[in-house]
Design a protein around this motif. Structure first.
Motif, short mmCIF file in Angstrom:
data_model
loop_
_atom_site.label_atom_id
_atom_site.label_comp_id
_atom_site.label_asym_id
_atom_site.label_seq_id
_atom_site.Cartn_x
_atom_site.Cartn_y
_atom_site.Cartn_z
N HIS A 83 -20.00 11.73 8.53
CA HIS A 83 -21.18 10.91 8.24
C HIS A 83 -21.81 10.33 9.50
O HIS A 83 -23.01 10.05 9.52
N ASP A 84 -21.04 10.16 10.58
CA ASP A 84 -21.57 9.55 11.81
C ASP A 84 -21.70 10.54 12.96
O ASP A 84 -21.81 10.11 14.12
N VAL A 85 -21.69 11.86 12.68
CA VAL A 85 -21.79 12.82 13.79
C VAL A 85 -23.12 12.69 14.52
O VAL A 85 -23.22 13.06 15.70
N GLY A 86 -24.13 12.16 13.84
CA GLY A 86 -25.42 11.98 14.51
C GLY A 86 -25.33 11.03 15.69
O GLY A 86 -26.14 11.10 16.62
N LYS A 87 -24.34 10.11 15.68
CA LYS A 87 -24.19 9.17 16.79
C LYS A 87 -23.76 9.87 18.08
O LYS A 87 -23.92 9.32 19.16
N ALA A 88 -23.22 11.08 17.95
CA ALA A 88 -22.80 11.82 19.15
C ALA A 88 -24.00 12.33 19.94
O ALA A 88 -23.87 12.66 21.12
N VAL A 89 -25.18 12.42 19.29
CA VAL A 89 -26.37 12.98 19.98
C VAL A 89 -27.57 12.06 19.88
O VAL A 89 -28.70 12.48 20.14
N THR A 90 -27.37 10.78 19.50
CA THR A 90 -28.52 9.88 19.40
C THR A 90 -29.17 9.62 20.75
O THR A 90 -30.34 9.24 20.82
N HIS A 91 -28.41 9.80 21.84
CA HIS A 91 -28.99 9.63 23.17
C HIS A 91 -29.79 10.85 23.60
O HIS A 91 -30.50 10.81 24.60
N LYS A 92 -29.68 11.95 22.82
CA LYS A 92 -30.41 13.17 23.14
C LYS A 92 -31.55 13.44 22.15
O LYS A 92 -32.58 13.99 22.51
#
Length: 494
Positions: free
Chosen positions: A342-351
């Protein structure tokens, strides 16, 4: 002479033969005539006997026909009698209908006269009286309706809360995990001042090479005895941290060596990321997750949210989600995978620009995951409505894991801002006198103006405030909205 005698004899023989044959024919004819006469006599007897039998049969049939005719005649008479009776009954019913219609007309006239008399006595028309009666009834039962609505809401909430508490407590009892989570290291302690100079290098060449190779800002002079690394990418920070640790341990620090160690550190971190993603999926007990998603999941090992390690948070959630899904009959595999990712999007929020749950759902859809999993990932925050049981499970366990005491750190500024936002949302509605956020932001106490908000409206107002808080704010756990309506009567004795 002999010849003549012979001839005469032959002739006599022939004549005798002829006479004999003639006699035989006469005898046969007589015999045939007798037999014919006997046959004719026998045939006549048979014909007479057959005629007698036919006459008997005819007599029997006529008797049966007579009986049938007699029965038909009796039935015809009976039917005629019944028809006469039906005619009499129909006539009687018509007479009774006329009498009933006359009675109805008389009753209508009596009711009209009574209504006219009542209207004259009361001074009200029928419609006016009905309106007054409805107003009186509404006023009388309004208090009862308020009590009934309040009781039904309390009963429903109590039953739902008890059931939810039972499921959550059961799942949390079966799940044991560390309360303290690993934090991302962004600073390294220097052994001595000489090491600090060697890291900076002549004219700053070494530290520039480090920053260029890792993409991380390295601050040496800000904190005494510490090297601070700053970057929006947590993986780059880990590469820089590991590179500095290896360089300080080896002692050889120069631009060529730095590039070599950075490459080695990147490979080591990549392996650690892949291993972390695979270990998390294996620990939760799910298979079939695409490698790309496992890679993103592993990167969450170096990502924190309010001081809480995101990978440990997701793993803990997946265990609880599986237990809850099993209790309520939802799809356990979908609930576990969606919760884990559910939080995998946090791995690329800086991109990638956007909210992490939307980014995570797009990535899951891109790598061919099912629609149920995509929806559960996207709907674990309140801006998307959760339409499946699995999505609701993800939302519940996310709140449970994040709201656990000590799971997250929040600064005083953020806390004060959240308290102000809660009070501002409540005071934004009409009829509000005062609003207070209490219990560390877990409850909003709203005091309404009694002359503008009645009891029924206060129930609706509490629901509207709660809905607005859900749609406009992000917070762990739940917030209780308590609307208070108080009527005071004041008088002075002089």
């Amino acid at each position: 002479m002999e010849v003549i005698i012979a001839i005469v004899g032959a002739l006599l023989g022939i004549g005798g033969k002829v006479a004999y044959d003639r006699q035989q024919k006469i005898n046969g004819k007589h015999k045939a005539d007798k037999e014919l006469a006997a046959a004719q006599t026998k045939a006549s007897d048979i014909v007479l006997k057959a005629k007698d039998e036919a006459l008997e049969i005819e007599k029997e049939r006529r008797k049966e026909w007579k009986k049938t005719e007699d029965r038909l005649a009796e039935r015809e008479v009976s039917l005629d009698k019944k028809l006469d009776e039906l005619d009499k009954r129909a006539e009687k019913l018509r007479t009774q209908e006329d009498e009933v219609e006359d009675l109805k007309t008389e009753i209508r006239e009596i009711r009209t006269k009574q209504q006219d008399k009542l209207e004259k006595i009361a001074g009200l028309k029928k419609t006016e009286a009905a309106d007054k009666l409805m107003q009186m009834t509404e006023r009388d039962i309004k208090h009862d309706l308020i009590g009934l609505v309040d009781k039904l809401q309390k009963d429903a909430m109590q039953d739902a809360e008890e059931r939810a508490q039972t499921i959550l407590v059961s799942a949390m009892e079966r799940m044991s995990s560390e309360v303290t989570a690993e934090r991302t290291v962004t600073a390294i302690k220097l052994t001595d001042d000489e090491m600090k100079g060697r890291i900076i290098g002549k004219e700053g060449r070494n530290i520039q090479a480090l920053q260029r190779a890792t993409g991380v800002d390295i601050l040496v002079d800000d904190t005494p005895g510490m090297i601070v690394m700053s970057s929006f990418d947590p993986v780059r920070r880990q590469v820089a941290r590991l590179t500095l640790e290896m360089l300080m341990k080896d002692g050889r620090i120069h631009p060529g060596r730095i590039e070599e160690v950075v490459t080695k550190a990147e490979k080591q971190i990549d392996k650690e990321i892949e291993r972390a993603g695979e270990d998390a999926a294996r620990e939760v007990g799910v298979v079939g997750i695409p490698k790309e998603m496992l890679r993103l999941l592993g990167e969450l090992k170096f990502r924190t949210s309010y001081g809480q390690n995101v990978l440990l948070h997701s793993t803990e959630m997946a265990h609880i989600a599986g237990m809850i899904a099993e209790e309520i009959g939802a799809n356990v595999r979908v609930a576990k995978i969606a919760t884990l990712l559910h939080d995998v999007g946090k791995a690329v929020t800086h991109k990638i620009e956007g909210k992490h749950h939307h980014i995570g759902a797009e990535l899951a859809q891109k790598y061919g995951m099912s629609e149920d999993i995509v929806h559960a990932i996207q709907a674990h925050h309140d801006d998307i409505e959760a339409t499946t049981p699995e999505a609701l499970v993800v939302r519940v366990v996310d709140a449970a894991s994040a709201a656990r005491p000590g799971a997250r750190n929040i600064s005083a500024e953020n806390f004060a801002e959240r308290m102000r936002d809660l009070e501002n949302i409540a005071t934004g509605f009409d009829g509000i006198d005062k609003a207070y956020a209490i219990s560390a932001g877990r409850e909003v106490r709203v005091i309404v103006k009694p002359e503008r908000v009645d009891d029924l409206s206060s129930i609706k107002l509490a629901r509207d405030i709660a809905n607005k808080i859900e749609s406009t704010m992000q917070y762990p756990g739940t917030i209780k909205v308590n609307v208070i309506r108080e009527t005071r009567a004041t008088e002075f004795a002089k």
